[in-house]
Design a protein around this motif. Sequence first.
Motif, PDB file in Angstrom:
ATOM      1  N   TYR A  47     -67.154-133.373 -54.265  1.00 51.01           N
ATOM      2  CA  TYR A  47     -66.013-133.636 -54.915  1.00 51.01           C
ATOM      3  C   TYR A  47     -64.787-133.604 -54.034  1.00 51.01           C
ATOM      4  O   TYR A  47     -63.928-134.288 -54.031  1.00 51.01           O
ATOM      5  N   LYS A  48     -64.688-132.562 -53.191  1.00 46.89           N
ATOM      6  CA  LYS A  48     -63.710-131.889 -52.416  1.00 46.89           C
ATOM      7  C   LYS A  48     -63.527-133.115 -51.435  1.00 46.89           C
ATOM      8  O   LYS A  48     -62.468-133.324 -50.864  1.00 46.89           O
ATOM      9  N   ASN A  49     -64.462-133.432 -50.701  1.00 49.38           N
ATOM     10  CA  ASN A  49     -64.820-134.578 -49.748  1.00 49.38           C
ATOM     11  C   ASN A  49     -64.121-135.699 -50.012  1.00 49.38           C
ATOM     12  O   ASN A  49     -63.296-136.405 -49.317  1.00 49.38           O
ATOM     13  N   ILE A  50     -64.559-136.118 -51.237  1.00 50.69           N
ATOM     14  CA  ILE A  50     -64.015-137.501 -51.736  1.00 50.69           C
ATOM     15  C   ILE A  50     -62.600-137.365 -52.168  1.00 50.69           C
ATOM     16  O   ILE A  50     -61.717-138.124 -51.582  1.00 50.69           O
ATOM     17  N   MET A  51     -62.117-136.156 -52.709  1.00 48.78           N
ATOM     18  CA  MET A  51     -60.769-136.089 -53.091  1.00 48.78           C
ATOM     19  C   MET A  51     -59.781-136.068 -51.841  1.00 48.78           C
ATOM     20  O   MET A  51     -58.545-136.459 -51.648  1.00 48.78           O
ATOM     21  N   MET A  52     -60.151-135.417 -50.737  1.00 52.83           N
ATOM     22  CA  MET A  52     -59.660-134.966 -49.376  1.00 52.83           C
ATOM     23  C   MET A  52     -59.400-136.557 -49.018  1.00 52.83           C
ATOM     24  O   MET A  52     -58.090-136.700 -48.740  1.00 52.83           O
ATOM     25  N   TYR A  53     -60.470-137.411 -48.827  1.00 54.03           N
ATOM     26  CA  TYR A  53     -60.041-138.807 -48.567  1.00 54.03           C
ATOM     27  C   TYR A  53     -59.207-139.421 -49.445  1.00 54.03           C
ATOM     28  O   TYR A  53     -58.172-140.145 -48.632  1.00 54.03           O
ATOM     29  N   ALA A  54     -59.112-139.548 -50.736  1.00 54.28           N
ATOM     30  CA  ALA A  54     -58.276-140.110 -51.469  1.00 54.28           C
ATOM     31  C   ALA A  54     -56.906-139.783 -51.509  1.00 54.28           C
ATOM     32  O   ALA A  54     -55.918-140.398 -51.280  1.00 54.28           O
TER      33      ALA A  54
END
Length: 197
Positions: free
Chosen positions: A119-126
Amino acid sequence: MVIDVKLLLLYESEELTIAADEIVFNEGSQSDHYYQIKSGSVKLVNSFSGAEFTHAYSYKGDSLGEEFLLSNHPFSYTAIARKNTVVFRLSRNKFLQIIHKYPDAQFNLLQIMGARMRYKNIMMYAIATLAPRQKILAFLKLYKEFKYYPGSLPYEIPFTRQEIANMIGIRVETVIRNIKELEKNGELKIIKRKIFI
């Protein structure tokens, strides 16, 4: 639920009652306990210059801050009760005893930590790369998925526009404007001011 309540009680966890807007633990303080929510909810935040960035909202059965307990680092965010909340608090030593003795508890912990990392990896990218509309849509879809909500059924997002803004680091006015555009484009629905995706 990460650790079964029976195990928490067997290992003499404390039940702490925390009033709304009170702090469970502070950013920068040393992690020496495991926390698991019995009832209520908690937000995990960083505050700076009057602004707030919200990492997550945690609910009944969720654990708090175990990554700091396991890595022996201070908390990198503050945990604040959103409403009257009861948490189980277990000492580091007893937490580690449970993790060593009960493989199911260890596996549950690893699964949850893995899901949070994704979740954090995807949100950091977004947050770092996408335009506001795409950030909002990515956040809403990911949150729905993270809460294991099945398929194409409409899911009510449990956050205000301000809370969404705090979680993705943009102004609330930008969230309001883009939510209306997303509704106009058929990518979400607004029913009685609630967002459904």
